[in-house]
Design a protein around this motif. Structure first.
Motif, PDB file in Angstrom:
ATOM      1  N   TYR A  29     -12.355  47.702   1.768  1.00 36.83           N
ATOM      2  CA  TYR A  29     -12.944  46.824   0.761  1.00 36.83           C
ATOM      3  C   TYR A  29     -12.514  45.371   0.874  1.00 36.83           C
ATOM      4  CZ  TYR A  29     -14.371  51.216  -1.384  1.00 36.83           C
ATOM      5  OH  TYR A  29     -14.930  52.443  -1.627  1.00 36.83           O
ATOM      6  N   CYS A  30     -11.332  45.138   1.368  1.00 34.81           N
ATOM      7  CA  CYS A  30     -10.838  43.766   1.473  1.00 34.81           C
ATOM      8  C   CYS A  30     -10.529  43.475   2.927  1.00 34.81           C
ATOM      9  CB  CYS A  30      -9.600  43.583   0.609  1.00 34.81           C
ATOM     10  SG  CYS A  30      -8.822  41.963   0.785  1.00 34.81           S
ATOM     11  N   MET A  31     -11.215  42.503   3.488  1.00 32.23           N
ATOM     12  CA  MET A  31     -10.987  42.152   4.894  1.00 32.23           C
ATOM     13  C   MET A  31     -10.969  40.639   5.045  1.00 32.23           C
ATOM     14  SD  MET A  31     -13.217  44.988   6.975  1.00 32.23           S
ATOM     15  CE  MET A  31     -12.257  44.748   8.478  1.00 32.23           C
ATOM     16  N   GLY A  32     -10.418  40.209   6.154  1.00 30.87           N
ATOM     17  CA  GLY A  32     -10.351  38.771   6.391  1.00 30.87           C
ATOM     18  C   GLY A  32      -9.945  38.451   7.808  1.00 30.87           C
ATOM     19  N   ILE A  45      -7.925  32.105   7.231  1.00 28.79           N
ATOM     20  CA  ILE A  45      -9.089  31.237   7.304  1.00 28.79           C
ATOM     21  C   ILE A  45     -10.321  31.787   6.601  1.00 28.79           C
ATOM     22  CG2 ILE A  45      -8.363  30.030   9.384  1.00 28.79           C
ATOM     23  CD1 ILE A  45     -10.208  31.884  10.988  1.00 28.79           C
ATOM     24  N   ALA A  46     -10.408  33.091   6.431  1.00 27.08           N
ATOM     25  CA  ALA A  46     -11.594  33.626   5.759  1.00 27.08           C
ATOM     26  C   ALA A  46     -11.278  34.972   5.121  1.00 27.08           C
ATOM     27  CB  ALA A  46     -12.752  33.783   6.740  1.00 27.08           C
ATOM     28  N   GLY A  47     -11.845  35.204   3.960  1.00 27.49           N
ATOM     29  CA  GLY A  47     -11.666  36.472   3.263  1.00 27.49           C
ATOM     30  C   GLY A  47     -12.990  36.984   2.737  1.00 27.49           C
ATOM     31  N   LEU A  48     -13.146  38.304   2.718  1.00 24.53           N
ATOM     32  CA  LEU A  48     -14.375  38.920   2.212  1.00 24.53           C
ATOM     33  C   LEU A  48     -14.011  40.140   1.383  1.00 24.53           C
ATOM     34  CD1 LEU A  48     -17.421  39.256   2.052  1.00 24.53           C
ATOM     35  CD2 LEU A  48     -17.349  40.458   4.245  1.00 24.53           C
ATOM     36  N   ALA A  49     -14.303  40.065   0.108  1.00 22.78           N
ATOM     37  CA  ALA A  49     -14.049  41.182  -0.796  1.00 22.78           C
ATOM     38  C   ALA A  49     -15.294  42.053  -0.904  1.00 22.78           C
ATOM     39  CB  ALA A  49     -13.664  40.650  -2.166  1.00 22.78           C
ATOM     40  N   ASN A  50     -15.107  43.289  -1.317  1.00 21.11           N
ATOM     41  CA  ASN A  50     -16.237  44.204  -1.454  1.00 21.11           C
ATOM     42  C   ASN A  50     -17.215  43.725  -2.510  1.00 21.11           C
ATOM     43  OD1 ASN A  50     -17.336  46.682  -0.398  1.00 21.11           O
ATOM     44  ND2 ASN A  50     -17.039  47.533  -2.438  1.00 21.11           N
ATOM     45  N   SER A  51     -16.748  42.874  -3.406  1.00 18.73           N
ATOM     46  CA  SER A  51     -17.626  42.298  -4.421  1.00 18.73           C
ATOM     47  C   SER A  51     -18.620  41.315  -3.817  1.00 18.73           C
ATOM     48  CB  SER A  51     -16.776  41.565  -5.467  1.00 18.73           C
ATOM     49  OG  SER A  51     -16.080  40.488  -4.860  1.00 18.73           O
ATOM     50  N   GLY A  52     -18.351  40.937  -2.568  1.00 20.11           N
ATOM     51  CA  GLY A  52     -19.179  39.944  -1.898  1.00 20.11           C
ATOM     52  C   GLY A  52     -18.580  38.556  -1.918  1.00 20.11           C
ATOM     53  N   ALA A  93      -7.964  41.272   9.696  1.00 22.04           N
ATOM     54  CA  ALA A  93      -6.990  41.906   8.822  1.00 22.04           C
ATOM     55  C   ALA A  93      -7.702  42.638   7.693  1.00 22.04           C
ATOM     56  CB  ALA A  93      -6.029  40.864   8.265  1.00 22.04           C
ATOM     57  N   ALA A  94      -7.044  43.661   7.164  1.00 19.56           N
ATOM     58  CA  ALA A  94      -7.621  44.454   6.088  1.00 19.56           C
ATOM     59  C   ALA A  94      -6.530  44.935   5.146  1.00 19.56           C
ATOM     60  CB  ALA A  94      -8.381  45.647   6.670  1.00 19.56           C
ATOM     61  N   ASP A  95      -6.917  45.178   3.913  1.00 19.33           N
ATOM     62  CA  ASP A  95      -5.947  45.633   2.931  1.00 19.33           C
ATOM     63  C   ASP A  95      -6.666  46.548   1.948  1.00 19.33           C
ATOM     64  OD1 ASP A  95      -3.173  43.943   1.375  1.00 19.33           O
ATOM     65  OD2 ASP A  95      -4.013  45.923   0.949  1.00 19.33           O
ATOM     66  N   ASP A 102      -8.144  39.262  -5.608  1.00 20.33           N
ATOM     67  CA  ASP A 102      -7.014  38.779  -4.812  1.00 20.33           C
ATOM     68  C   ASP A 102      -7.317  38.796  -3.322  1.00 20.33           C
ATOM     69  OD1 ASP A 102      -3.570  39.628  -4.247  1.00 20.33           O
ATOM     70  OD2 ASP A 102      -4.411  37.709  -4.883  1.00 20.33           O
ATOM     71  N   CYS A 103      -8.546  39.185  -2.973  1.00 13.91           N
ATOM     72  CA  CYS A 103      -8.951  39.277  -1.567  1.00 13.91           C
ATOM     73  C   CYS A 103      -9.439  37.905  -1.110  1.00 13.91           C
ATOM     74  CB  CYS A 103     -10.032  40.336  -1.399  1.00 13.91           C
ATOM     75  SG  CYS A 103     -10.512  40.626   0.321  1.00 13.91           S
TER      76      CYS A 103
END
Length: 123
Positions: A29-32, A45-52, A93-95, A102-103
């Motif tokens: 769900y949380c990647m970057g 440098i970049a983050g993408l949450a599952n919320s979009g 990266a992923a979490d 917080d993503c």
């Protein structure tokens, strides 16, 4: 534990483009993306949450774009208008534990899982 494999790095001229790919062993769900240049600290440098929600560092905003494919298993970083200062090793990266709120890209260096990295050289 999710596994990440990056590809797509290489050498490119100033002003050129590259697209990095990151295949995840499962939908996370949380990647970057973060990067590390020689002699410098890691930079989220970049983050993408599952919320979009997408977030970017000032250094790449309006030039880089983070997105996933329709399956959600592959993360991309489209990099345009590349500069010499973009030269670095880029890590996906992923979490799985991080909340969507917080993503954010500034936390990407602390995400619990990262790939092996791919070199990007701009000259």
């Amino acid at each position: 534990q999710v596994q990440l494999v990056e590809s797509g790095g290489g050498s490119v001229q100033v002003g050129g483009s590259l697209r990095l790919s990151c295949v995840a062993s499962e939908n996370t769900y949380c990647m970057g993306w973060f990067r590390q240049a020689p002699g410098k600290e890691r930079e989220g440098i970049a983050g993408l949450a599952n919320s979009g929600m997408k977030t970017y560092a000032d250094s790449v905003r309006d030039r880089f774009s983070i997105y996933k494919d329709s399956t959600g298993d592959t993360l991309y970083l489209q990099m345009n208008s590349l500069k010499p200062e973009d030269t670095a090793v880029y890590y996906c990266a992923a979490d799985i534990w991080r909340l969507a709120s917080d993503c954010r890209q500034e936390h990407a260096t602390a995400f619990i899982t990262r790939g092996q990295g791919t070199q990007v050289t701009v000259s």
